[in-house]
Design a protein around this motif. Sequence first.
Motif, PDB file in Angstrom:
ATOM      1  N   GLU A 287     -20.897  -2.310  19.293  1.00 57.61           N
ATOM      2  CA  GLU A 287     -20.811  -1.757  17.972  1.00 57.61           C
ATOM      3  C   GLU A 287     -20.632  -3.008  17.120  1.00 57.61           C
ATOM      4  OE1 GLU A 287     -17.767   0.426  14.843  1.00 57.61           O
ATOM      5  OE2 GLU A 287     -18.118   1.490  16.981  1.00 57.61           O
ATOM      6  N   ASP A 289     -20.301  -5.466  13.415  1.00 56.03           N
ATOM      7  CA  ASP A 289     -20.078  -5.223  12.065  1.00 56.03           C
ATOM      8  C   ASP A 289     -20.965  -5.740  11.205  1.00 56.03           C
ATOM      9  OD1 ASP A 289     -20.083  -8.052  12.170  1.00 56.03           O
ATOM     10  OD2 ASP A 289     -17.869  -8.112  12.078  1.00 56.03           O
ATOM     11  N   LYS A 290     -21.021  -5.924   9.748  1.00 57.30           N
ATOM     12  CA  LYS A 290     -22.196  -6.150   9.138  1.00 57.30           C
ATOM     13  C   LYS A 290     -22.507  -7.772   9.452  1.00 57.30           C
ATOM     14  CE  LYS A 290     -18.937  -7.573   5.390  1.00 57.30           C
ATOM     15  NZ  LYS A 290     -18.442  -7.395   3.855  1.00 57.30           N
ATOM     16  N   VAL A 295     -17.576  -5.853  17.570  1.00 53.08           N
ATOM     17  CA  VAL A 295     -16.222  -5.133  17.151  1.00 53.08           C
ATOM     18  C   VAL A 295     -15.579  -4.096  18.136  1.00 53.08           C
ATOM     19  CG1 VAL A 295     -16.491  -5.519  14.652  1.00 53.08           C
ATOM     20  CG2 VAL A 295     -17.105  -3.431  15.577  1.00 53.08           C
TER      21      VAL A 295
END
Length: 581
Positions: A287, A289-290, A295
């Motif tokens: 997963e 992050d932007k 993360v």
Amino acid sequence: MKATQFFVSTLKEAPADAEVVSHKLMMRAGMIKRLGAGIYNYMPMGLRVIRKVENIIREEMNRAGAVELLMPVVQPAELWQETGRFDKMGPELLRVKDRHGRDFIIQPTSEEVITDIARQELRSYKQLPKNFYHIQTKFRDERRPRFGIMRGREFTMKDAYSFDRDVESAGRSYDNMYAAYCKIFDRLGLRYRAVAADTGAIGGDRSHEFQVIAETGEDAIIYCPDSDYAANIELAEAVALLGARVPAQQALAKTPTPGKSTCADVADLLGLPLSQTVKSLVLATDELDKDGVVVKTQVWLLLVRGDHDLNEVKAGKLEGLKGGFRFATQGEIEEYFGCKPGYLGPIGTRKPVKVVADRTVALMSDFVCGANEADFHYTGANWGRDLSEPDLVADIRNVVAGDPSPDGRGVLAIQRGIEVGHVFYLGTKYSKDMNATFLDESGKPRLMEMGCYGIGVTRILGAAIEQNHDERGIIWPDAIAPFTLVICPIGMDRSEEVKAAATQLYESFKALGVDVLLDDRGERPGAMFADWELVGVPHRVVISDRGLKEGQIEVQGRRDAQAGKMALAEVLPHFKALFKL
């Protein structure tokens, strides 16, 4: 055509870099000449075959209601950026800049350009359905081009694109193209199978591959001899091989297996069938992050029977894995399982993992699996008693010959094939990204439903040769041979009778519309016959002084072991009947 007017350039030996049969024979027959890695000149003999393939494709596409246009090889990057494929396609997409620094691509396919045409030109439901196609040069920057034109970088492809008002209409367009493809490959004279296929990176949710049957094919075709079921190995459904889970008969035991890290070795050591073992494969999903920083990582344990292999395409369609997965690192494996690969299993992991069991594994009892400790495996393992039920049960393996057919009408068999055509139902994948809409009956904008349909024109040559050859050379089907018939006059330069008979027969065949070649080069019989057997001309007529004196000439098909004899006057009627003229 006379041989002295044409260009015949055969070789006794294939170049050292020629690998597969089709590559060797096309080089020897003078059909292609290498210009660069994966880039070939198509010489006159090879180009004649290409044009015949194109003509058959064009006739059937036109008959099916498709409309031909021509889209450019060089395309502006902006269209590919609209769909995101400018970045997603990676290094296979050849990117170039013009003198002003603007980005362009060398097209590998034309979904973006045709969708741009459609959104400008197809504005009303009254203009639908519509199917556009072209036959055009494509380029894919293969990392390691090989096998001649089978996996080259530059190639010719026919790609077609349908536009419809709704899903039902799009289904009819798909079926129409499927039927047209069957007619095309029937006319090409090739043995093929149309198999259900995964849609892959191009998108969509309905897809069939057209595979030319060849022992040297890269693809495994799964089919049922007793029914119409056929699929490629990526999509072929693997049913559970056990009817129900039987009660446990053995106690769980941690059994020493020193140095035995594969299922096959463990089975041999324990004197058990390989089908009693379970293979563990560890995947991971990240997963981000932007900013693209990981993360969270989820570790997955996928279980297949020891004699089966994981199907990564099927795994990639599972919930939680469809966003993309990777194989876990050595560090992650040791963190979650406490040992190195080879001894992994679902019992007693160090950290919780998501367990996915193949359909057959979920019904196994008293099975053998890794004990998460070097040199040890568990025997007598059972679901529910020794480990929790799997988080997910799914079809995640490759089928094997002898598996039950998913349609319940026999067992599956496997043969090799070469993909030469592919039809996709795309839905609104591209029309949504590019806002390709039309106005429906109520005047409201709606996204067009799309399909795309490709045939590898130049790849067909390689596939046809892989399917049709012998120790002497190529054996072309009549429909796509560079020449359908060759007249071989022996001693034509020395005998007026031979020259006159050969010329008269040549002119007669031409008048009938037969694609005939007269070999007037004055070659010795052995060299002359060897050339045309190598090139693969399907039919040969031999005229000699001796034969004429006996009132006979020789006629031989490329697949025939021996020549037949007939009177000169019988030759034309014989071939008129054979060619249905």
